[in-house]
Motif scaffolding. Sequence first.
Motif, PDB file in Angstrom:
ATOM      1  N   LYS A  42       0.751  -1.069  -0.005  1.00 52.79           N
ATOM      2  CA  LYS A  42      -0.112   0.102  -0.080  1.00 52.79           C
ATOM      3  C   LYS A  42       0.792   1.131  -0.081  1.00 52.79           C
ATOM      4  CE  LYS A  42      -4.006  -1.908   2.257  1.00 52.79           C
ATOM      5  NZ  LYS A  42      -4.976  -1.867   3.520  1.00 52.79           N
ATOM      6  N   GLU A  43       0.391   2.302  -0.126  1.00 52.19           N
ATOM      7  CA  GLU A  43       1.115   3.702  -0.321  1.00 52.19           C
ATOM      8  C   GLU A  43       0.995   4.100   1.236  1.00 52.19           C
ATOM      9  OE1 GLU A  43       1.035   4.218  -4.187  1.00 52.19           O
ATOM     10  OE2 GLU A  43       1.763   5.768  -2.725  1.00 52.19           O
ATOM     11  N   ARG A  44       2.182   4.784   1.345  1.00 52.88           N
ATOM     12  CA  ARG A  44       2.561   5.528   2.681  1.00 52.88           C
ATOM     13  C   ARG A  44       1.511   6.099   3.024  1.00 52.88           C
ATOM     14  NH1 ARG A  44       7.708   9.096   3.434  1.00 52.88           N
ATOM     15  NH2 ARG A  44       6.285  10.992   3.032  1.00 52.88           N
ATOM     16  N   SER A 100      11.251  21.574  11.365  1.00 52.57           N
ATOM     17  CA  SER A 100      10.193  22.522  11.647  1.00 52.57           C
ATOM     18  C   SER A 100       9.342  22.227  12.491  1.00 52.57           C
ATOM     19  CB  SER A 100      10.009  23.481  10.395  1.00 52.57           C
ATOM     20  OG  SER A 100       8.672  24.214  10.847  1.00 52.57           O
ATOM     21  N   VAL A 101       8.836  22.551  13.489  1.00 53.66           N
ATOM     22  CA  VAL A 101       7.338  22.062  14.291  1.00 53.66           C
ATOM     23  C   VAL A 101       6.350  22.271  13.352  1.00 53.66           C
ATOM     24  CG1 VAL A 101       6.116  22.122  16.278  1.00 53.66           C
ATOM     25  CG2 VAL A 101       8.560  22.038  16.589  1.00 53.66           C
ATOM     26  N   GLY A 102       6.170  23.655  12.749  1.00 47.02           N
ATOM     27  CA  GLY A 102       5.364  24.110  11.953  1.00 47.02           C
ATOM     28  C   GLY A 102       5.186  23.201  10.770  1.00 47.02           C
ATOM     29  N   ARG A 103       5.987  22.761  10.238  1.00 41.00           N
ATOM     30  CA  ARG A 103       6.037  21.749   9.320  1.00 41.00           C
ATOM     31  C   ARG A 103       5.538  20.376   9.307  1.00 41.00           C
ATOM     32  NH1 ARG A 103       8.289  21.446   3.891  1.00 41.00           N
ATOM     33  NH2 ARG A 103       8.878  19.314   3.462  1.00 41.00           N
ATOM     34  N   ALA A 104       5.949  19.830  10.784  1.00 39.87           N
ATOM     35  CA  ALA A 104       5.698  18.732  11.121  1.00 39.87           C
ATOM     36  C   ALA A 104       4.021  18.719  11.314  1.00 39.87           C
ATOM     37  CB  ALA A 104       6.365  18.118  12.207  1.00 39.87           C
ATOM     38  N   VAL A 105       3.445  19.637  11.945  1.00 40.28           N
ATOM     39  CA  VAL A 105       2.223  19.953  12.386  1.00 40.28           C
ATOM     40  C   VAL A 105       1.378  19.788  11.017  1.00 40.28           C
ATOM     41  CG1 VAL A 105       0.506  21.193  13.194  1.00 40.28           C
ATOM     42  CG2 VAL A 105       2.434  20.958  14.573  1.00 40.28           C
ATOM     43  N   ARG A 106       1.840  20.624   9.997  1.00 41.61           N
ATOM     44  CA  ARG A 106       1.005  20.357   8.678  1.00 41.61           C
ATOM     45  C   ARG A 106       0.949  19.389   8.104  1.00 41.61           C
ATOM     46  NH1 ARG A 106       2.883  25.642   8.934  1.00 41.61           N
ATOM     47  NH2 ARG A 106       5.005  25.260   7.988  1.00 41.61           N
ATOM     48  N   SER A 107       2.202  18.260   8.432  1.00 40.89           N
ATOM     49  CA  SER A 107       2.161  17.056   7.614  1.00 40.89           C
ATOM     50  C   SER A 107       1.107  16.203   8.209  1.00 40.89           C
ATOM     51  CB  SER A 107       3.559  16.434   7.967  1.00 40.89           C
ATOM     52  OG  SER A 107       3.589  16.049   9.225  1.00 40.89           O
ATOM     53  N   LEU A 108       0.414  16.482   9.454  1.00 44.90           N
ATOM     54  CA  LEU A 108      -0.333  15.564   9.935  1.00 44.90           C
ATOM     55  C   LEU A 108      -1.619  15.652   9.359  1.00 44.90           C
ATOM     56  CD1 LEU A 108       0.019  16.687  13.829  1.00 44.90           C
ATOM     57  CD2 LEU A 108       0.796  14.548  12.645  1.00 44.90           C
ATOM     58  N   ARG A 109      -1.886  16.726   8.427  1.00 42.29           N
ATOM     59  CA  ARG A 109      -3.248  17.109   7.638  1.00 42.29           C
ATOM     60  C   ARG A 109      -3.126  16.965   6.201  1.00 42.29           C
ATOM     61  NH1 ARG A 109      -7.240  21.046  10.252  1.00 42.29           N
ATOM     62  NH2 ARG A 109      -7.480  19.460  11.801  1.00 42.29           N
ATOM     63  N   TYR A 110      -1.845  17.693   5.811  1.00 41.37           N
ATOM     64  CA  TYR A 110      -1.590  18.054   4.271  1.00 41.37           C
ATOM     65  C   TYR A 110      -0.382  17.006   4.041  1.00 41.37           C
ATOM     66  CZ  TYR A 110      -4.527  21.852   6.071  1.00 41.37           C
ATOM     67  OH  TYR A 110      -5.441  22.750   6.525  1.00 41.37           O
ATOM     68  N   THR A 111      -0.425  16.971   2.554  1.00 49.31           N
ATOM     69  CA  THR A 111       0.591  16.412   1.920  1.00 49.31           C
ATOM     70  C   THR A 111       1.622  17.549   1.513  1.00 49.31           C
ATOM     71  OG1 THR A 111      -0.426  16.246  -0.253  1.00 49.31           O
ATOM     72  CG2 THR A 111      -0.619  14.433   0.666  1.00 49.31           C
ATOM     73  N   GLY A 112       2.892  17.084   0.970  1.00 52.84           N
ATOM     74  CA  GLY A 112       3.703  18.069   0.808  1.00 52.84           C
ATOM     75  C   GLY A 112       4.805  18.668   1.745  1.00 52.84           C
ATOM     76  N   TYR A 113       4.561  17.998   2.820  1.00 58.33           N
ATOM     77  CA  TYR A 113       5.412  18.396   4.205  1.00 58.33           C
ATOM     78  C   TYR A 113       5.922  17.033   4.803  1.00 58.33           C
ATOM     79  CZ  TYR A 113       2.610  22.486   3.840  1.00 58.33           C
ATOM     80  OH  TYR A 113       2.067  23.916   3.281  1.00 58.33           O
ATOM     81  N   GLU A 114       6.327  16.298   3.944  1.00 58.54           N
ATOM     82  CA  GLU A 114       7.117  15.105   4.488  1.00 58.54           C
ATOM     83  C   GLU A 114       8.410  15.305   5.214  1.00 58.54           C
ATOM     84  OE1 GLU A 114       4.505  14.074   1.510  1.00 58.54           O
ATOM     85  OE2 GLU A 114       6.021  15.623   1.255  1.00 58.54           O
ATOM     86  N   ALA A 115       8.826  14.504   5.845  1.00 60.26           N
ATOM     87  CA  ALA A 115       9.900  14.604   7.000  1.00 60.26           C
ATOM     88  C   ALA A 115      10.930  14.745   6.081  1.00 60.26           C
ATOM     89  CB  ALA A 115      10.076  13.354   7.721  1.00 60.26           C
ATOM     90  N   ASN A 116      12.177  15.467   6.717  1.00 61.00           N
ATOM     91  CA  ASN A 116      13.452  15.875   6.154  1.00 61.00           C
ATOM     92  C   ASN A 116      14.279  14.624   6.300  1.00 61.00           C
ATOM     93  OD1 ASN A 116      12.805  18.539   7.991  1.00 61.00           O
ATOM     94  ND2 ASN A 116      13.416  18.833   5.921  1.00 61.00           N
TER      95      ASN A 116
END
Length: 128
Positions: A42-44, A100-116
């Motif tokens: 399956k997809e990630r 970035s904490v902000g980037r991590a929080v956005r990754s919970l809901r949106y794509t395009g904010y994958e982990a570094n």
Amino acid sequence: VQLQASGGGLVQPGGSLRLSCAASGITSDDYALGWFRQAPGKEREGTLCISSSAGSTYYADNMETRFTISRDNAKNTVYLQMNSLKADDTAVYYCAYWNSVGRAVRSLRYTGYEANYWGQGTLVTVSS
């Protein structure tokens, strides 16, 4: 940044597991550690949960309440406690780092904010 996940294995439905992720090489004061998973074939999935450098925790909207993220700052380690496991939880679980904490929080809901960065993953198999 290096991430070493461990604690996966075979567990029966209804059982529990605690995954660990030892992080090293972090120099930032604004970062987050968290988990995502990928089931076989399956997809990630999106980010499941994160723990910020300030100690706050965040979960994806559809995150199961059976899962809890925590951290030990002294050991630079983050944990994922998983209870009442189901067959659908079978997956490779990856520990991840965001600069970035902000980037991590956005990754919970949106794509395009994958982990570094992310580790090699640890396999969790839920089966009787």
